[in-house]
Design a protein around this motif. Sequence first.
Motif, short mmCIF file in Angstrom:
data_model
loop_
_atom_site.label_atom_id
_atom_site.label_comp_id
_atom_site.label_asym_id
_atom_site.label_seq_id
_atom_site.Cartn_x
_atom_site.Cartn_y
_atom_site.Cartn_z
N THR A 97 -13.94 -30.20 -34.76
CA THR A 97 -12.47 -29.78 -34.86
C THR A 97 -11.55 -30.40 -35.84
OG1 THR A 97 -11.37 -31.44 -33.55
CG2 THR A 97 -12.79 -29.64 -32.10
N PRO B 221 -11.22 -25.64 -33.06
CA PRO B 221 -12.48 -25.80 -33.34
C PRO B 221 -12.62 -25.27 -35.15
CG PRO B 221 -12.36 -24.39 -31.68
CD PRO B 221 -11.04 -24.41 -31.82
N VAL C 18 -14.32 -25.15 -28.15
CA VAL C 18 -14.10 -26.58 -27.58
C VAL C 18 -13.17 -26.41 -26.30
CG1 VAL C 18 -13.05 -28.45 -28.36
CG2 VAL C 18 -14.31 -27.31 -30.00
N TYR D 196 -4.18 -26.57 -29.02
CA TYR D 196 -4.81 -27.60 -29.67
C TYR D 196 -5.40 -28.93 -28.88
CZ TYR D 196 -3.36 -26.18 -34.33
OH TYR D 196 -3.22 -25.55 -35.59
#
Length: 549
Positions: free
Chosen positions: A339, A365, A372, A432
């Motif tokens: 990430t 990601p 993710v 995020y």
Amino acid sequence: MPFPQDRWAGLTPSPATDVPLSPLTFLRRAARVWPGQVAVIDGDRRFTWADYAERCRRLAGALAALSVEPGDVVAVLAPNVPLILEAHFGVPLAGAVLNPLNTRLDGAGLAFILAHSEAKVLLVDASLAALAAEALAGLDHPPAVLVAGEGPLPAGLSGAADYEAALAAAVPAPWRLPQSEWDPIAVNYTSGTTGNPKGVVLHHRGAHLAALANMAVLGLRSDSRYLWTLPAFHCNGWSGIWAAAAAGTTQVCLPRVDPVAILNRIDEAAITHLCAAPVVLTMILNVRDGVPERGPGSRPVIIGTGGAAPTSAVLAAAAARGFDVIHMYGMTESYGPTTVCAPQAAWADLAPAELAAVRARQGVPLVAVEDVTVLDPEGRPVPADGRTLGEIAFRGNTVMLGYLKNPAATAETLAGGWLRTGDLGVLHPDGYLEVKDRAKDIIISGGENISSLEVEEVLSRHTAVLEAAVVAEPHPFWGESPAAFVTLRADGPVPSAADLVAWVRDHLAHFKAPRRVVFRELPKTATGKIQKAALREEARRIAAAPSST
């Protein structure tokens, strides 16, 4: 509904379209596109892309002469010198699997890895010959050895062959791709802090995609100059050796990490990029003597960092010296960076404290990563509310095949179609990711979760604090309470433990403040990570002492 196969009948992959993905294609292309451009700088030595490709092909030929066959393991023990850069292409060109060895391990640790991986050949830089001999002495069936560089060899390496002589005598291997892009390209061993290290098996497909993703996120180009401050053995240098070939980036070797040498090399070699663990980043930002002056107007240098999130103090110090820090997060099992805290235009309007908070997130990601997320104990994604804690998980083509000879650990780590990281985090409404702690590092005090990372961030903002680590110590009433281990700056004021506790209480809820502060150097692993297990044990001993309060 099912895909309408009849409409697309006869349109299937052919040899023209079905080519295995492998980073080997990057080197071949670089030698074609930039044959006369400098690819590697090592002190006074210079190798062009044509030279570099030729040396890698000759290494593959030398390995074939040593009876290395597809699937065999070839280990390399070297600092950041041309040997390890060449091994990343020469070994897979021979159809073999690369095992980059951690140069900070002792002989017994290296012997375990060499035996477990069944390494057939060991490539050694002469500067580490004594360590190699110590490792080989513990093996019943030692591998063949090639030594690069000059210097006396210990008795344990008396039968070793000379690397340069082997390359000169070898027939350059033909360019070849793996039979399958899922063939192993490397086996990288974890640090083994809770037992013997595990061999993480990576594949050509993942290496190809991870290299392109890292090339993109760092902005590497053919006019970039990348300084090797990150250990090239660690996650294959975050796929950086392969990424540099994809971009045509010049790689500048640095055999030993030294902040003065790094800053001088940045100036002398016109470095544009480097990657570094947080501990190295802190070292760079805290040296002033014997280095060129740098300020906000200096030639910009992009620094990729991973591991613990850079604190607001570190980000501010980096910007003040002309460094643009890119914060990434990942693990060996996902080829390193997975990430990135991708910046948003709207962040320009945030207040400094708010900006520091969003920049410390682990982000979104990389372009080659499928997904993710954060999972609850039942394996379901948690709400993206910035509060619900769960285990961070990855999915995609840049996930390992599994652990070598360890099916149980493989099944556990890849359970439910996700790579389980063991890290705890939250998803924010904007998607995020934010790491809150390792699962084993979370502090549960009176039923309340305390993130050690959150407390460390606040401590690091104190002007006297160089580094801080927070762990759980036993408490007779609350069950656990935070204990802080702090390294102070050499040239700053000297606060008391009470001063730092008050500082944390001024910025966080009082129950999150450490009940104990210990001033000391922080123990670190061979890859520069703070050894929290050792600090937890020390905290337990202190709490159990009769005089402990």
